[in-house]
Motif scaffolding. Structure first.
Motif, PDB file in Angstrom:
ATOM      1  N   SER A 105      35.000  47.512  44.325  1.00  0.00           N
ATOM      2  CA  SER A 105      35.091  46.212  45.249  1.00  0.00           C
ATOM      3  C   SER A 105      34.301  44.549  44.988  1.00  0.00           C
ATOM      4  O   SER A 105      34.876  43.760  45.076  1.00  0.00           O
ATOM      5  CB  SER A 105      34.910  46.177  47.036  1.00  0.00           C
ATOM      6  N   HIS A 106      33.172  44.459  44.229  1.00  0.00           N
ATOM      7  CA  HIS A 106      32.588  43.925  43.433  1.00  0.00           C
ATOM      8  C   HIS A 106      31.766  43.646  42.046  1.00  0.00           C
ATOM      9  O   HIS A 106      31.234  42.778  41.971  1.00  0.00           O
ATOM     10  CB  HIS A 106      31.013  44.104  44.323  1.00  0.00           C
ATOM     11  N   TYR A 107      32.291  44.838  41.788  1.00  0.00           N
ATOM     12  CA  TYR A 107      31.538  45.189  39.454  1.00  0.00           C
ATOM     13  C   TYR A 107      32.440  45.026  38.784  1.00  0.00           C
ATOM     14  O   TYR A 107      32.810  44.878  37.792  1.00  0.00           O
ATOM     15  CB  TYR A 107      30.500  46.090  39.929  1.00  0.00           C
ATOM     16  N   ALA A 108      33.932  45.837  39.524  1.00  0.00           N
ATOM     17  CA  ALA A 108      34.610  46.426  37.966  1.00  0.00           C
ATOM     18  C   ALA A 108      35.659  45.087  38.342  1.00  0.00           C
ATOM     19  O   ALA A 108      35.519  44.087  39.025  1.00  0.00           O
ATOM     20  CB  ALA A 108      35.667  47.436  39.138  1.00  0.00           C
ATOM     21  N   PRO A 109      35.926  44.820  36.805  1.00  0.00           N
ATOM     22  CA  PRO A 109      37.683  44.066  37.145  1.00  0.00           C
ATOM     23  C   PRO A 109      38.367  44.074  37.852  1.00  0.00           C
ATOM     24  O   PRO A 109      38.298  45.598  38.222  1.00  0.00           O
ATOM     25  CB  PRO A 109      36.836  44.426  35.209  1.00  0.00           C
ATOM     26  N   ARG A 110      39.536  43.523  38.326  1.00  0.00           N
ATOM     27  CA  ARG A 110      39.925  43.902  39.029  1.00  0.00           C
ATOM     28  C   ARG A 110      41.039  44.627  38.851  1.00  0.00           C
ATOM     29  O   ARG A 110      41.316  45.785  39.519  1.00  0.00           O
ATOM     30  CB  ARG A 110      41.248  42.795  39.902  1.00  0.00           C
ATOM     31  N   ARG A 111      41.202  44.968  37.839  1.00  0.00           N
ATOM     32  CA  ARG A 111      41.907  45.880  37.204  1.00  0.00           C
ATOM     33  C   ARG A 111      41.894  47.626  37.081  1.00  0.00           C
ATOM     34  O   ARG A 111      42.670  48.303  37.838  1.00  0.00           O
ATOM     35  CB  ARG A 111      43.142  46.261  35.815  1.00  0.00           C
ATOM     36  N   LEU A 112      40.585  47.292  36.300  1.00  0.00           N
ATOM     37  CA  LEU A 112      39.855  48.503  36.415  1.00  0.00           C
ATOM     38  C   LEU A 112      39.642  48.788  37.824  1.00  0.00           C
ATOM     39  O   LEU A 112      39.891  50.671  38.168  1.00  0.00           O
ATOM     40  CB  LEU A 112      38.918  48.513  35.530  1.00  0.00           C
ATOM     41  N   GLY A 113      38.894  48.251  38.676  1.00  0.00           N
ATOM     42  CA  GLY A 113      38.641  48.621  40.068  1.00  0.00           C
ATOM     43  C   GLY A 113      40.002  49.732  40.713  1.00  0.00           C
ATOM     44  O   GLY A 113      40.213  50.506  41.666  1.00  0.00           O
TER      45      GLY A 113
ATOM     46  N   GLU B  55      30.801  29.065  39.268  1.00  0.00           N
ATOM     47  CA  GLU B  55      30.782  30.223  38.572  1.00  0.00           C
ATOM     48  C   GLU B  55      31.572  31.373  39.400  1.00  0.00           C
ATOM     49  O   GLU B  55      31.371  32.597  39.150  1.00  0.00           O
ATOM     50  CB  GLU B  55      29.383  30.708  37.521  1.00  0.00           C
ATOM     51  N   VAL B  56      31.262  31.212  40.589  1.00  0.00           N
ATOM     52  CA  VAL B  56      31.945  32.486  41.502  1.00  0.00           C
ATOM     53  C   VAL B  56      33.317  32.778  41.277  1.00  0.00           C
ATOM     54  O   VAL B  56      34.155  34.480  41.693  1.00  0.00           O
ATOM     55  CB  VAL B  56      31.198  32.463  43.060  1.00  0.00           C
ATOM     56  N   ILE B  57      34.436  32.335  40.487  1.00  0.00           N
ATOM     57  CA  ILE B  57      35.607  32.076  40.922  1.00  0.00           C
ATOM     58  C   ILE B  57      35.159  32.468  38.801  1.00  0.00           C
ATOM     59  O   ILE B  57      34.564  32.287  38.142  1.00  0.00           O
ATOM     60  CB  ILE B  57      36.691  31.033  40.760  1.00  0.00           C
ATOM     61  N   PRO B  58      36.474  33.769  39.243  1.00  0.00           N
ATOM     62  CA  PRO B  58      36.657  33.931  37.732  1.00  0.00           C
ATOM     63  C   PRO B  58      37.505  33.061  36.956  1.00  0.00           C
ATOM     64  O   PRO B  58      38.257  32.385  37.437  1.00  0.00           O
ATOM     65  CB  PRO B  58      37.252  35.531  38.032  1.00  0.00           C
ATOM     66  N   GLY B  59      36.789  33.105  35.756  1.00  0.00           N
ATOM     67  CA  GLY B  59      37.524  31.581  34.544  1.00  0.00           C
ATOM     68  C   GLY B  59      37.348  30.537  35.031  1.00  0.00           C
ATOM     69  O   GLY B  59      37.581  29.820  33.983  1.00  0.00           O
ATOM     70  N   ALA B  60      36.114  30.027  36.109  1.00  0.00           N
ATOM     71  CA  ALA B  60      35.336  28.884  35.971  1.00  0.00           C
ATOM     72  C   ALA B  60      34.395  28.739  34.784  1.00  0.00           C
ATOM     73  O   ALA B  60      33.717  29.579  34.488  1.00  0.00           O
ATOM     74  CB  ALA B  60      34.763  28.490  36.548  1.00  0.00           C
ATOM     75  N   ARG B  61      34.830  27.433  34.168  1.00  0.00           N
ATOM     76  CA  ARG B  61      33.837  26.982  33.180  1.00  0.00           C
ATOM     77  C   ARG B  61      33.286  25.345  33.097  1.00  0.00           C
ATOM     78  O   ARG B  61      34.618  24.486  33.195  1.00  0.00           O
ATOM     79  CB  ARG B  61      34.096  27.374  31.408  1.00  0.00           C
TER      80      ARG B  61
END
Lengths: 317, 259
Positions: A105-113, B55-61
């Motif tokens: 839920s919180h560490y893995a990249p979404r697809r891997l999770g 940065e909480v949002i993936p891909g933000a820079r």
């Protein structure tokens, strides 16, 4: 439903203050009330069957019971085996399950999770008899070195007194049970962790929390009731698991020794003896089933109590 | 305790999407700075880059520089966790931790920073932070009750108390009153006025009267069209923005001709 139509227009006008009764609503409320009543009836029926059939064993003279020392002396070792095996399984499985759930839920990249979650769910689809065979034929022999090690260095503890040479012990059964209850605890935990409000996670992060601190302040407290619920489901499954334990365990007399031959659990005892049982022996086994029923009920009530105790702080208000 | 913020040539991206273009501004210490502008113009996004919460949002820079008293937040060796301990944030909707009591909520940040504090110090800090957020008198008899049992406005002040308990340099507020009733809004606005004695306060608001009431300087953000990046159109004293804006777009927005 009232078949008589309202007698006068005035009555109909007054009646409009009540909710209009539509056939669809009536059908669904009837169906849901019916289902609720049915589940209570089934539960009551099972309880009644167990109690009625168990009475002969509970009231029989001491020496007629297997072992010759009364029903409670007969069932106590089985209760010990059941409870200890399930508790060990729960203690082993819960941290791993919570870890996997957090990773997904919180560490893995979404697809891997997602794919890991899928694999874990597949684990739940493996029939218990397969776990049993695997545990007996593959896993148990490989545990023998571990048991020897435990005996050598922890042999002074009665739990690890005398290592079995086959590995078919209560501890082996517990470990296999742990694998079996892993999926249910993981899925329930993962679902609740995913539902953690983003707002709370951001609140923690904005205070300068690291990822782990954020999980500790926002995710785990929020998910705790769900984790407890999942754990209790797992414990329930472990308590009732029959096939795997019956195959793995070489049943025997009661012993404190977890890594030696001996011990049995209530479900395994029932499964192995029920086909040939008759008369008082049958009643004994059913009484043992009643004891298991009471234990499971107690576990669930306890879990409910734990979850409700902190209801004020659940965030539901 | 209060520090200045210098933003230089800041561009913000979400993946390939260019969200905010080329912002340069200086935010004075011990002042209230408000950002106004239509929805989607990037003012909240920009606010979040001031403590790296984007940065909480993936891909933000981001590209460019944000310096707090000369220290670039985006320098290579800077840990976002440390940045957020210096730059606190209050969110649009009140978000006290539901599993914690009022007191635990106030102390949440302090406990995170893995400092052990004695019971007495914790009590004193709780009182100080709650007084700082004008909430002490309302909750002093129920510090052990859940924070989620308070009213919306009280919860928001609890969140402010939680933010100031870790003694940040800067407090960012992302539309802190948009979920509150007018009386609670007034309480928060009064509080903002008191906070600026000690802190640098930056607030995003949809409510132009609010910007006019609480802020010393105002930045107007706008975007040319949907899909185009937002940009800082005008940044001046609040007095000038509302009475004598130099840009036509600003005048149109504050006089209610769009947005």
């Amino acid at each position: 439903m009232n078949a008589k139509a309202p007698a006068t227009p005035t009555r109909r006008d007054r009646g409009s203050a009540r909710a209009v009764r539509r056939p669809g609503d009536l059908f669904f409320s009837g169906a849901s009330v019916g289902s609720a009543v049915l589940i209570l009836l089934i539960l009551a029926g099972v309880a009644l069957f167990l109690v009625v059939e168990a009475i002969p064993a509970l009231t029989a003279p001491t020496e007629e019971i297997s072992g010759g020392r009364g029903f409670w002396s007969y069932v106590a070792p089985l209760v010990f085996g059941t409870v200890v095996a399930s508790l060990i399984a729960m203690v082993l499985a819960t941290p791993i399950a919570v870890g996997i759930a957090l990773f997904v839920s919180h560490y893995a990249p979404r697809r891997l999770g997602k794919s890991i979650g899928f694999v874990i769910d597949l684990l739940a689809a493996v029939p218990s008899v397969v776990f049993g065979m695997w545990g007996m034929a593959v896993f148990a022999p490989r545990l023998v070195p571990l048991f020897d090690w435990l005996e050598k260095y922890l042999g002074f503890v009665p739990l690890f007194a005398d290592a079995s040479s086959t590995g078919r012990t209560l501890l082996t059964a517990s470990i296999v049970l742990a694998v079996m209850i892993l999926p249910i605890i993981t899925s329930v935990s993962r679902e609740v962790f995913l539902q953690t409000p983003r707002l709370h996670e951001e609140a923690a992060l904005a205070l300068g929390a690291t990822q782990w601190e954020m999980i500790r302040t926002a995710v785990l407290p929020f998910g705790m009731p769900g984790v407890i619920g999942g754990t209790m489901l797992g414990l329930g499954r472990a308590l009732g698991e029959t096939m795997a334990v019956a195959i793995i365990l070489a049943p025997g007399v009661f012993t404190w020794n977890l890594i030696g031959n001996g011990n049995s659990t209530i479900p395994a005892e029932i499964a192995l003896n029920f086909p040939e049982a008759a008369g008082l022996r049958l009643s004994e086994l059913i009484a043992a089933g009643l004891v298991l029923f009471v234990i499971t009920l107690g576990v669930n009530l306890f879990a409910r109590w734990i979850v409700d105790r902190r209801a004020e702080f659940s965030g539901a208000n | 305790m209060s520090k200045r913020i210098d933003v230089t040539d800041l561009d913000i991206f979400y993946g390939d999407f260019h969200a905010v273009k080329d912002v340069t501004m200086s935010i004075e210490p011990r002042s209230v700075t408000a950002f106004i502008g239509p929805s989607g113009c990037g003012k909240s996004t920009f606010l979040r880059t001031l403590n790296r919460m984007h940065e909480v949002i993936p891909g933000a820079r981001v590209e460019g520089e944000v310096a707090i008293d000369g220290q670039n937040l985006y320098a290579r060796n800077v840990d976002p966790v440390d940045v957020r301990r210096q730059v606190g944030m209050v969110f649009q909707r009140p978000n006290p931790f539901p599993t914690m009591s009022i007191k635990e909520n106030v102390l949440a940040g302090v406990r995170l920073n893995s400092k052990r504090i004695s019971g007495k110090a914790a009590d004193e800090l709780t009182e100080k932070a709650l007084r700082g957020a004008n909430l002490w008198n309302e909750v002093k008899d129920r510090l052990d009750k859940p924070g989620s049992g308070l009213s919306g406005g009280q919860q928001q002040r609890l969140c402010i108390a939680r933010a100031i308990a870790i003694q940040p340099e800067v407090i960012l507020m992302d539309e802190p009153c948009s979920a509150l009733d007018p009386i609670s809004t007034l309480a928060i606005e009064d509080l903002i006025n008191e906070l600026k004695v000690d802190y640098t306060v930056v607030i995003v608001t949809h409510n132009m009267q609010q910007a006019a009431r609480v802020s010393d300087k105002t930045g107007f953000f706008n975007l040319e069209a949907t899909g185009k990046p937002g940009e800082l159109v005008e940044y001046d004293t609040t007095q000038n923005i509302f009475n004598n804006p130099s840009q036509q777009a600003t005048e149109d927005y504050i006089s209610g001709r769009f947005g």
